[in-house]
Write an enzyme that holds these catalytic residues in place. Structure first.
Site, PDB file in Angstrom:
ATOM      1  N   TYR A 111      -2.613  -0.868  10.000  1.00 27.16           N
ATOM      2  CA  TYR A 111      -2.625  -1.123   8.561  1.00 27.16           C
ATOM      3  C   TYR A 111      -1.304  -0.671   7.931  1.00 27.16           C
ATOM      4  CZ  TYR A 111      -4.283  -1.038   3.708  1.00 27.16           C
ATOM      5  OH  TYR A 111      -4.448  -1.263   2.353  1.00 27.16           O
ATOM      6  N   SER A 166       0.850  -1.191   0.000  1.00 27.24           N
ATOM      7  CA  SER A 166       0.000   0.000   0.000  1.00 27.24           C
ATOM      8  C   SER A 166       0.882   1.236   0.000  1.00 27.24           C
ATOM      9  CB  SER A 166      -0.897   0.016   1.247  1.00 27.24           C
ATOM     10  OG  SER A 166      -1.553   1.250   1.405  1.00 27.24           O
TER      11      SER A 166
END
Length: 253
Positions: free
Chosen positions: A159, A146
């Protein structure tokens, strides 16, 4: 299925395993890979993997998998080998964002769950998937990291940490297997219109909801799938150990 799936295409003759294949980037990738000639194992925990495989047809099978569970992951890899004879491409894509908020407000169990799926799931996929690839002479691993693993995102500590870990485990594995015929790369999505963002309610992002990305729009699952396809194909044969932002310019701001 288009003509590529009948014998030609950029992934002709290859067998691919895709996790998170029930929706979003995973589903788009499974459909695209199959259209380019691959036989695909559609893996997910949602139950939607069956729908994706049915949409593709005879060149796909579905497997219900918790990627944080070693036994499930081993069964997933065995399914590729027993169903299609080999494994050439592994796309470790499954993941979720978890609880939002500052670190002091994040539940410890939620942190553990995010790391178990997003990072341990990639570890397990590579541990067992690369072994199968080596038996067949090599292959390509793609991991979904990401943009948050490159720059960090406010309110998403767990995350961001898990995706930063994906970037580094990708680089380490690439070095481990560079001389053994297995390439390992990651794609780093920015703000993409997937279930994490709200796509489960609407396939099209609202016109008034524009993310802070220089291209001034959401990324779409098909665009991330196209990047994964490139890394899965022989067109990227001299690329390994990379973490490629596919983020509308977000990281470059």
């Amino acid at each position: 299925m288009n003509e590529a799936s009948k014998g030609g295409g950029r992934l002709a003759g290859k067998v691919a395993v895709i996790t998170g294949a029930g929706s979003g980037i995973g589903r788009a990738s499974a459909v695209l890979f199959a259209s380019e000639g691959a036989r695909v194992v559609c893996a997910d925990i949602s139950g939607q993997e069956d729908k994706t495989a049915a949409e593709i047809g005879e060149n796909a099978v579905s497997v219900h998998v918790d990627v944080s569970n070693s036994g499930d992951v081993q069964r997933m890899i065995r399914t590729a080998v027993t169903s299609f004879g080999r494994l050439d491409v592994l796309f470790n894509n499954a993941g979720f964002s978890g609880q939002r908020g500052p670190i002091t407000e994040i539940d410890e169990a939620n942190f553990d769950s995010v790391v178990a799926v997003n990072l341990k799931g990639v570890f397990l996929g590579m541990k067992y998937g690369i072994a199968a690839m080596l038996a067949g002479g090599g292959g390509s691993v793609i991991n979904t990291a990401s943009a948050s693993g490159l720059v960090g995102w406010k309110g998403l500590a767990a995350y961001s940490a898990s995706k930063g870990g994906v970037v580094q485990i990708t680089k380490a594995a690439a070095l481990d297997f560079a001389k053994k015929g297995v390439r390992v790369n990651a794609i780093c999505p920015g703000m993409a219109w997937t279930g994490l963002a709200g796509a489960s309610e609407s396939p099209t992002p609202p016109a008034d909801l524009i993310p802070p990305q220089p291209l001034n729009r959401w990324g779409m699952p098909e665009e991330l799938a196209a990047a994964a396809l490139f890394l899965a194909s022989d067109e990227s044969s001299f690329i390994t150990g990379t973490a490629i932002p596919v983020d509308g310019g977000y990281v470059a701001r």
